[in-house]
Write a protein that holds these residues in place. Structure first.
Motif, PDB file in Angstrom:
ATOM      1  N   HIS A 222       0.791  -1.152  -0.040  1.00 21.32           N
ATOM      2  CA  HIS A 222      -0.491   0.333   0.360  1.00 21.32           C
ATOM      3  C   HIS A 222       0.823   1.510   0.370  1.00 21.32           C
ATOM      4  O   HIS A 222       0.207   2.260   0.484  1.00 21.32           O
ATOM      5  N   ALA A 223       1.748   1.026  -0.234  1.00 16.62           N
ATOM      6  CA  ALA A 223       2.498   1.731  -1.138  1.00 16.62           C
ATOM      7  C   ALA A 223       2.515   3.432  -1.526  1.00 16.62           C
ATOM      8  O   ALA A 223       1.353   3.385  -2.572  1.00 16.62           O
ATOM      9  N   VAL A 224       2.064   4.995  -1.618  1.00 12.75           N
ATOM     10  CA  VAL A 224       1.924   5.783  -2.165  1.00 12.75           C
ATOM     11  C   VAL A 224       3.071   6.536  -3.033  1.00 12.75           C
ATOM     12  O   VAL A 224       3.703   6.882  -2.069  1.00 12.75           O
ATOM     13  N   ALA A 225       2.799   7.295  -4.005  1.00 16.79           N
ATOM     14  CA  ALA A 225       4.495   8.634  -4.373  1.00 16.79           C
ATOM     15  C   ALA A 225       3.301   8.812  -5.310  1.00 16.79           C
ATOM     16  O   ALA A 225       2.167   9.184  -5.633  1.00 16.79           O
ATOM     17  N   SER A 226       3.818  10.265  -5.574  1.00 17.00           N
ATOM     18  CA  SER A 226       3.334  11.636  -6.469  1.00 17.00           C
ATOM     19  C   SER A 226       4.779  11.324  -7.413  1.00 17.00           C
ATOM     20  O   SER A 226       5.628  11.209  -7.334  1.00 17.00           O
ATOM     21  N   PRO A 227       4.170  11.460  -8.527  1.00 19.22           N
ATOM     22  CA  PRO A 227       5.743  12.139  -9.297  1.00 19.22           C
ATOM     23  C   PRO A 227       6.254  13.782  -9.222  1.00 19.22           C
ATOM     24  O   PRO A 227       6.041  13.987  -8.235  1.00 19.22           O
ATOM     25  N   GLY A 228       7.596  12.823  -9.370  1.00 20.48           N
ATOM     26  CA  GLY A 228       8.397  14.234  -9.552  1.00 20.48           C
ATOM     27  C   GLY A 228       9.951  13.652 -10.139  1.00 20.48           C
ATOM     28  O   GLY A 228      10.534  12.863 -10.386  1.00 20.48           O
ATOM     29  N   SER A 229      10.867  14.085  -9.729  1.00 20.13           N
ATOM     30  CA  SER A 229      12.103  14.627 -10.844  1.00 20.13           C
ATOM     31  C   SER A 229      13.377  13.414  -9.363  1.00 20.13           C
ATOM     32  O   SER A 229      12.905  13.951  -8.702  1.00 20.13           O
ATOM     33  N   ARG A 230      13.847  12.165 -10.670  1.00 21.96           N
ATOM     34  CA  ARG A 230      14.496  11.294  -9.576  1.00 21.96           C
ATOM     35  C   ARG A 230      15.715  10.540 -11.045  1.00 21.96           C
ATOM     36  O   ARG A 230      15.881  11.107 -11.662  1.00 21.96           O
ATOM     37  N   VAL A 231      16.841   9.701 -10.526  1.00 26.88           N
ATOM     38  CA  VAL A 231      17.716   9.459 -11.476  1.00 26.88           C
ATOM     39  C   VAL A 231      17.837   8.307 -11.361  1.00 26.88           C
ATOM     40  O   VAL A 231      16.991   7.169 -10.275  1.00 26.88           O
ATOM     41  N   LYS A 232      17.325   7.566 -12.242  1.00 25.01           N
ATOM     42  CA  LYS A 232      17.015   6.192 -12.986  1.00 25.01           C
ATOM     43  C   LYS A 232      18.670   5.403 -13.804  1.00 25.01           C
ATOM     44  O   LYS A 232      19.271   7.112 -14.294  1.00 25.01           O
ATOM     45  N   LEU A 233      18.542   4.130 -13.245  1.00 22.76           N
ATOM     46  CA  LEU A 233      20.532   3.802 -14.168  1.00 22.76           C
ATOM     47  C   LEU A 233      19.755   2.808 -14.526  1.00 22.76           C
ATOM     48  O   LEU A 233      18.776   2.580 -14.605  1.00 22.76           O
ATOM     49  N   PHE A 234      20.159   3.178 -16.155  1.00 20.15           N
ATOM     50  CA  PHE A 234      19.560   1.523 -17.735  1.00 20.15           C
ATOM     51  C   PHE A 234      20.856   1.678 -17.860  1.00 20.15           C
ATOM     52  O   PHE A 234      22.130   1.701 -17.770  1.00 20.15           O
ATOM     53  N   ARG A 235      20.612   0.423 -18.310  1.00 20.62           N
ATOM     54  CA  ARG A 235      21.361  -0.959 -18.779  1.00 20.62           C
ATOM     55  C   ARG A 235      20.934  -0.473 -19.999  1.00 20.62           C
ATOM     56  O   ARG A 235      19.802  -2.070 -21.193  1.00 20.62           O
ATOM     57  N   THR A 246      14.862  12.479 -14.376  1.00 21.39           N
ATOM     58  CA  THR A 246      13.223  12.201 -15.179  1.00 21.39           C
ATOM     59  C   THR A 246      13.108  13.353 -14.531  1.00 21.39           C
ATOM     60  O   THR A 246      13.093  13.633 -13.525  1.00 21.39           O
ATOM     61  N   THR A 247      12.358  14.085 -15.701  1.00 22.40           N
ATOM     62  CA  THR A 247      11.097  15.530 -15.079  1.00 22.40           C
ATOM     63  C   THR A 247       9.860  14.791 -15.279  1.00 22.40           C
ATOM     64  O   THR A 247       9.819  14.415 -16.788  1.00 22.40           O
ATOM     65  N   SER A 248       8.485  15.038 -15.219  1.00 23.26           N
ATOM     66  CA  SER A 248       7.234  15.256 -15.326  1.00 23.26           C
ATOM     67  C   SER A 248       6.879  16.370 -15.319  1.00 23.26           C
ATOM     68  O   SER A 248       7.191  17.457 -14.759  1.00 23.26           O
ATOM     69  N   LEU A 249       6.556  16.610 -16.724  1.00 23.53           N
ATOM     70  CA  LEU A 249       5.290  17.329 -17.362  1.00 23.53           C
ATOM     71  C   LEU A 249       4.191  16.943 -17.401  1.00 23.53           C
ATOM     72  O   LEU A 249       3.747  16.524 -18.492  1.00 23.53           O
ATOM     73  N   TRP A 250       2.962  18.409 -17.512  1.00 19.69           N
ATOM     74  CA  TRP A 250       1.617  17.936 -17.412  1.00 19.69           C
ATOM     75  C   TRP A 250       1.413  18.602 -18.805  1.00 19.69           C
ATOM     76  O   TRP A 250       2.016  19.883 -18.683  1.00 19.69           O
ATOM     77  N   LEU A 251       0.537  17.684 -18.622  1.00 15.50           N
ATOM     78  CA  LEU A 251       0.806  18.610 -20.637  1.00 15.50           C
ATOM     79  C   LEU A 251      -0.990  19.118 -20.654  1.00 15.50           C
ATOM     80  O   LEU A 251      -1.725  18.682 -19.899  1.00 15.50           O
ATOM     81  N   ARG A 252      -1.348  20.615 -21.131  1.00 21.28           N
ATOM     82  CA  ARG A 252      -2.795  21.179 -21.245  1.00 21.28           C
ATOM     83  C   ARG A 252      -3.592  20.499 -21.825  1.00 21.28           C
ATOM     84  O   ARG A 252      -4.728  20.561 -21.713  1.00 21.28           O
ATOM     85  N   GLU A 253      -2.617  20.045 -22.836  1.00 21.38           N
ATOM     86  CA  GLU A 253      -3.518  19.231 -24.275  1.00 21.38           C
ATOM     87  C   GLU A 253      -4.246  18.120 -23.838  1.00 21.38           C
ATOM     88  O   GLU A 253      -5.201  17.448 -24.211  1.00 21.38           O
TER      89      GLU A 253
END
Length: 292
Positions: A222-235, A246-253
């Motif tokens: 039952h963990a909850v969170a909201s979008p925000g900037s964070r660092v991810k490591l991809f291979r 990562t950066t989340s941008l909300w779209l007016r459209e």
């Protein structure tokens, strides 16, 4: 028996006429039944509709006669399917019956071409558009090269959670898979408070609980969170490790979706993005290969 509103009787009469008209327009072969020889009236018989809907013949006859009986949403839904009603007719059936129709999962709609152009202009930085349910609806070439071309999947499988918990290539791609999966699921649960009981959301949870023990265990936290900037490591198989922010941008459209942009967190990631962009299109990693 309690008194009923004056408008109820005309509504029942209209419901009866509507059901008869929908039944009359169908032939047995339209619904997979044998022709059944000569018929005195056109269309299906009442007992055939009852059989298809899984209800009693007497009960359905009373419904068609406009008698004062109650029909549950699930039974009305079965009748609508049996009579091959289109969505507008189904809504009319429920309105005449005084019942609330079940919500249907709505497939994600394509983004506006302007948004796609914005995604493409962000190259070489990967960027995609996701709904609160984590359905993938758009991406640029770098995002597909980094995370796999999800366009090869059926529409109902173009979902980040489905890929995280069922696609082996995504476990390989995410260096800290457990942390990323838990965080994504916490975002999903945070958004789900606005969608309690909606089939598209409960159906996804049910499916993932059935196929992924990891999902079932994390969901029970039952963990909850909201979008925000964070660092991810991809291979990435072609360019190695990429440390991305990562950066989340909300779209007016598209108020039902957000754009997620991945920018290089260090010089090594910047160089890896440049090399990934130079890879021939034919070698783009298609990690999202599951098609069921």
């Amino acid at each position: 028996m309690t008194a009923e509103p004056r408008s109820a009787e005309p509504r029942r009469a209209e419901l009866a006429a509507f059901l008869r008209s929908r039944r009359d327009r169908l032939r047995p072969e339209d619904v997979g039944l044998p022709p059944g020889g000569r018929r005195r009236t056109p269309g299906l018989r009442r007992e055939e509709v009852a059989q298809l809907a899984g209800v009693g013949v007497t009960w359905y006859t009373w419904l068609e006669q406009g008698r004062r009986i109650n029909a549950s949403p699930s039974v009305l839904d079965a009748i609508a399917r049996s009579l091959r009603l289109h969505p507008d007719e189904t809504r009319h059936l429920f309105a005449l019956s005084g019942a609330t129709p079940p919500e249907r999962p709505i497939p994600p709609t394509p983004v506006d071409p302007v948004i796609q152009r914005v995604l493409d202009a962000l190259e070489p930085y990967p960027a995609n558009v996701v709904t609160p349910r984590y359905d993938l609806v758009a991406a640029n070439r770098s995002a597909r090269a980094l995370m796999g071309d999800w366009r090869v999947l059926p529409g109902h499988r173009r979902n980040v959670l489905w890929l995280l918990f069922t696609e082996p290539a995504w476990r390989t791609m995410m260096v800290d898979w457990e942390s990323e999966a838990a965080h994504s699921l916490a975002l999903f649960r945070g958004a789900s408070a606005d969608h309690v009981g909606e089939p598209a959301w409960t159906g996804l949870v049910h499916e993932l609980t059935e196929v992924s023990p990891d999902f079932a265990a994390m969901w029970s936290d039952h963990a909850v969170a909201s979008p925000g900037s964070r660092v991810k490591l991809f291979r990435h198989p072609g360019v190695g490790l990429l440390r991305m922010e990562t950066t989340s941008l909300w779209l007016r459209e598209r108020p039902d979706a957000r754009m997620v942009v991945y920018t290089a967190a260090d010089a090594d990631a910047e160089e890896a993005l440049r090399r990934m962009r130079e890879l021939p299109a034919s070698t783009e990693w298609s990690g999202a290969a599951r098609r069921d």
